[in-house]
Design a protein around this motif. Structure first.
Motif, mmCIF file in Angstrom:
data_model
loop_
_atom_site.group_PDB
_atom_site.id
_atom_site.type_symbol
_atom_site.label_atom_id
_atom_site.label_comp_id
_atom_site.label_asym_id
_atom_site.label_seq_id
_atom_site.Cartn_x
_atom_site.Cartn_y
_atom_site.Cartn_z
ATOM 1 N N PRO A 88 -4.687 11.236 10.739
ATOM 2 C CA PRO A 88 -3.402 10.514 10.727
ATOM 3 C C PRO A 88 -3.427 9.280 9.832
ATOM 4 O O PRO A 88 -4.445 8.612 9.704
ATOM 5 N N MET A 89 -2.282 9.008 9.203
ATOM 6 C CA MET A 89 -2.032 7.786 8.436
ATOM 7 C C MET A 89 -0.789 7.136 9.063
ATOM 8 O O MET A 89 -0.028 7.794 9.782
ATOM 9 N N PHE A 90 -0.549 5.864 8.731
ATOM 10 C CA PHE A 90 0.529 5.142 9.415
ATOM 11 C C PHE A 90 1.321 4.291 8.415
ATOM 12 O O PHE A 90 0.746 3.487 7.686
ATOM 13 N N ARG A 91 2.637 4.505 8.397
ATOM 14 C CA ARG A 91 3.523 3.663 7.583
ATOM 15 C C ARG A 91 4.817 3.463 8.354
ATOM 16 O O ARG A 91 5.380 4.437 8.889
ATOM 17 N N TYR A 92 5.305 2.223 8.352
ATOM 18 C CA TYR A 92 6.538 1.915 9.063
ATOM 19 C C TYR A 92 7.721 2.237 8.153
ATOM 20 O O TYR A 92 8.228 1.402 7.428
ATOM 21 N N GLU A 93 8.132 3.519 8.196
ATOM 22 C CA GLU A 93 9.249 3.980 7.378
ATOM 23 C C GLU A 93 10.350 4.508 8.293
ATOM 24 O O GLU A 93 10.144 4.694 9.492
ATOM 25 N N LEU B 49 -6.131 -6.907 10.586
ATOM 26 C CA LEU B 49 -6.505 -5.504 10.446
ATOM 27 C C LEU B 49 -5.256 -4.669 10.201
ATOM 28 O O LEU B 49 -4.140 -5.096 10.510
ATOM 29 N N ALA B 50 -5.450 -3.477 9.654
ATOM 30 C CA ALA B 50 -4.307 -2.593 9.383
ATOM 31 C C ALA B 50 -4.664 -1.164 9.752
ATOM 32 O O ALA B 50 -5.804 -0.718 9.541
ATOM 33 N N LEU B 51 -3.676 -0.451 10.319
ATOM 34 C CA LEU B 51 -3.825 0.996 10.454
ATOM 35 C C LEU B 51 -3.733 1.591 9.055
ATOM 36 O O LEU B 51 -2.842 1.225 8.275
ATOM 37 N N ALA C 11 -7.064 -6.663 3.940
ATOM 38 C CA ALA C 11 -7.338 -6.996 2.534
ATOM 39 C C ALA C 11 -7.700 -5.764 1.710
ATOM 40 O O ALA C 11 -7.452 -5.727 0.502
ATOM 41 N N LEU C 12 -8.290 -4.764 2.352
ATOM 42 C CA LEU C 12 -8.666 -3.549 1.617
ATOM 43 C C LEU C 12 -7.445 -2.915 0.965
ATOM 44 O O LEU C 12 -7.485 -2.517 -0.209
ATOM 45 N N PHE C 13 -6.352 -2.836 1.698
ATOM 46 C CA PHE C 13 -5.158 -2.184 1.166
ATOM 47 C C PHE C 13 -4.368 -3.120 0.247
ATOM 48 O O PHE C 13 -3.746 -2.668 -0.710
ATOM 49 N N VAL C 14 -4.388 -4.414 0.543
ATOM 50 C CA VAL C 14 -3.694 -5.363 -0.331
ATOM 51 C C VAL C 14 -4.339 -5.347 -1.717
ATOM 52 O O VAL C 14 -3.653 -5.281 -2.742
ATOM 53 N N ARG C 15 -5.663 -5.364 -1.751
ATOM 54 C CA ARG C 15 -6.368 -5.345 -3.037
ATOM 55 C C ARG C 15 -6.316 -3.968 -3.679
ATOM 56 O O ARG C 15 -6.241 -3.828 -4.887
ATOM 57 N N GLY C 16 -6.388 -2.931 -2.875
ATOM 58 C CA GLY C 16 -6.466 -1.586 -3.422
ATOM 59 C C GLY C 16 -5.132 -1.045 -3.879
ATOM 60 O O GLY C 16 -5.007 -0.475 -4.971
ATOM 61 N N LEU C 17 -4.095 -1.194 -3.049
ATOM 62 C CA LEU C 17 -2.802 -0.584 -3.355
ATOM 63 C C LEU C 17 -1.918 -1.482 -4.197
ATOM 64 O O LEU C 17 -1.031 -0.994 -4.903
ATOM 65 N N GLY C 18 -2.137 -2.811 -4.099
ATOM 66 C CA GLY C 18 -1.319 -3.750 -4.858
ATOM 67 C C GLY C 18 -0.376 -4.510 -3.942
ATOM 68 O O GLY C 18 0.283 -3.935 -3.076
ATOM 69 N N GLU C 19 -0.291 -5.831 -4.149
ATOM 70 C CA GLU C 19 0.496 -6.697 -3.264
ATOM 71 C C GLU C 19 1.983 -6.394 -3.306
ATOM 72 O O GLU C 19 2.700 -6.632 -2.345
ATOM 73 N N VAL C 20 2.480 -5.884 -4.446
ATOM 74 C CA VAL C 20 3.928 -5.702 -4.579
ATOM 75 C C VAL C 20 4.337 -4.244 -4.431
ATOM 76 O O VAL C 20 5.412 -3.844 -4.846
ATOM 77 N N THR C 21 3.489 -3.442 -3.844
ATOM 78 C CA THR C 21 3.884 -2.066 -3.545
ATOM 79 C C THR C 21 4.683 -2.037 -2.250
ATOM 80 O O THR C 21 4.549 -2.912 -1.396
ATOM 81 N N ASP C 22 5.532 -1.018 -2.102
ATOM 82 C CA ASP C 22 6.323 -0.883 -0.874
ATOM 83 C C ASP C 22 5.421 -0.787 0.347
ATOM 84 O O ASP C 22 5.731 -1.335 1.414
ATOM 85 N N LYS D 234 6.116 -3.667 2.966
ATOM 86 C CA LYS D 234 7.070 -3.331 4.031
ATOM 87 C C LYS D 234 6.582 -2.314 5.056
ATOM 88 O O LYS D 234 7.179 -2.190 6.114
ATOM 89 N N GLU D 235 5.538 -1.573 4.744
ATOM 90 C CA GLU D 235 5.286 -0.381 5.556
ATOM 91 C C GLU D 235 3.996 -0.393 6.365
ATOM 92 O O GLU D 235 3.820 0.474 7.217
ATOM 93 N N MET D 236 3.117 -1.335 6.136
ATOM 94 C CA MET D 236 1.838 -1.280 6.850
ATOM 95 C C MET D 236 1.967 -1.814 8.278
ATOM 96 O O MET D 236 2.731 -2.741 8.551
ATOM 97 N N TYR D 237 1.211 -1.202 9.184
ATOM 98 C CA TYR D 237 1.048 -1.730 10.532
ATOM 99 C C TYR D 237 -0.116 -2.716 10.494
ATOM 100 O O TYR D 237 -1.272 -2.313 10.342
#
Length: 418
Positions: A111-116, A79-81, A51-62, A66-69
């Motif tokens: 390190p940061m993590f994105r499924y790209e 939970l998310a990396l 929820a931290l990233f959904v609220r912080g980065l925005g639900e409709v961001t790439d 599509k990219e979070m673990y």
């Protein structure tokens, strides 16, 4: 049957010892420059509530779409990396109330993590230095961070690196601009690609960031938010530009520049280079005055940026920046008595602040090959004769200096102990 070999996950690379000196050079330069500007280190978890990233980065961001673990732990908590560090730092600032005594400058790395799709300069596990100025409202801190990065590039010996700046205004400015953008894009619906169509009514600002050649003329003709800023946002941006001018820093005002997270407002900036291929942005950042409230905190202005370490390393290689991590001395020895003395001598050298590799015995010929391969400046040789005289033989490996048998104290002096 032999066990099957396991391999690293695609997009998550090992950093082997040969590559480490350049990483360490970059890391040390960042820490030195950040310290010059009063930034303190902070460390936050790699795993955070989704929820931290959904609220912080925005639900409709790439990133979120599509990219979070994302995974559920044993208590079924989502939970998310971490895909970026800013949201975690703001979460920590709110949770620990560490701005109680006033604004703070902080940095973190890791390190940061994105499924790209992995490619040059883009991995699924990548590394960033993340720098945040929390509680600062004026344009001076935006400019300070940009100038600080210019100082970092000089310290690393890379450049010129091109600076792009823009203002994406405040929320009210973007709301008006959003409607104008949608109307413009709808007039050119036939040109929009699949991604642009998806973003048309959810995040039309990101369409400006498209690299699709077929859309460039249409994007170039789109209404520019920079032309319709409110008074406060315009004054802020003019303040940033004035301070960059005062610092003598060259920059390009790029009205198409946007960032991938929804939390940005007003100043956005990127440093780009044409030396490393398609992933040309090595650092990006900007102001995010609304993020504290989005995450449940009090209204708190803030500005920050992230350095993509892999991309800066590629840039350093393109500019032929060298780094090595060699010991001061390699201690070679032969014979049981010499082996014990070599151990004692090595510790004495280390007591003097020197970096020393102790050979593991064998013929002097093979040990000298290893000494040369280690990159050491000197070899210290211990055999029966040296043991009998209570001395060591000092041999320069990188210069033509004559070999000499000397006391340990003289050897330490010659090695130039710090």
């Amino acid at each position: 049957m032999a066990a099957q070999k396991l391999q690293a996950i695609r997009g998550m690379e090992d950093i082997l010892p040969d590559a480490s000196p350049l990483w360490e050079k970059l890391e040390q330069a960042c820490r030195d420059v950040f310290r010059q500007y009063g930034y303190a280190n902070i460390r936050t978890p790699l795993v955070e509530p989704t929820a931290l990233f959904v609220r912080g980065l925005g639900e409709v961001t790439d990133i979120v779409e599509k990219e979070m673990y994302v995974f559920n732990d044993r208590n079924e908590e989502s939970l998310a990396l971490r895909p970026e560090a800013t949201a975690g730092i703001v979460r920590a600032a709110i949770e620990h109330n560490f701005l109680y005594n006033g604004p703070m400058r902080v940095w973190t790395d890791g390190p940061m993590f994105r499924y790209e799709r992995p490619q040059k300069g883009r991995q699924r596990q990548f590394h960033q230095f993340d720098v945040e100025a929390l509680g600062f409202e004026g344009p001076d801190v935006d400019a300070e961070q940009i100038v600080m990065l210019g100082r970092l590039w000089k310290a690393l010996g890379i450049g010129p690196i091109e600076l792009h700046v823009n203002s994406i205004g405040d929320a009210a400015d973007r709301k008006v601009h959003r409607e104008k953008l949608i109307a413009h894009f709808e007039q050119h619906a036939a040109v929009l690609d699949e991604d642009a169509n998806k973003r048309l009514h959810t995040n039309p600002l990101r369409i400006l960031d498209s690299k699709n050649p077929a859309m460039q003329a249409m994007i170039e003709a789109a209404p520019k938010l920079l032309d319709h800023l409110g008074d406060a946002a315009r004054a802020h941006f003019e303040g940033v530009c004035r301070l960059l001018d005062d610092a003598g820093l060259a920059y390009k005002v790029n009205p198409r520049l946007v960032r991938g997270m929804d939390y940005y407002n007003r100043t956005v900036f990127e440093w780009v280079t044409d030396k490393i291929g398609a992933q040309s942005t090595i650092t990006g950042g900007g102001r995010y005055d609304g993020l504290f409230e989005q995450l449940g905190g009090k209204p708190t202005p803030a500005c920050g940026f992230a350095i993509g370490m892999e991309r800066v390393l590629l840039t350093m290689q393109a500019f032929e920046v060298a780094a090595r991590n060699a010991p001061d001395a390699f201690v070679a020895h032969a014979g049981e008595g010499a082996a014990r003395e070599a151990w004692r001598v090595s510790e004495k050298l280390r007591d003097a602040g020197l970096a020393v590799v102790l050979g593991n015995g064998g013929s002097f010929k093979s040990q000298m090959k290893k000494a040369d391969a280690s990159g050491a400046r000197f070899a210290l040789i211990l055999g029966d004769e040296e043991l009998a005289e209570g001395k060591v033989t000092l041999k320069a490996l990188r210069t033509e200096e004559a070999q000499a048998r000397v006391s340990l104290e003289a050897a330490i002096s010659r090695l130039g102990a710090p």
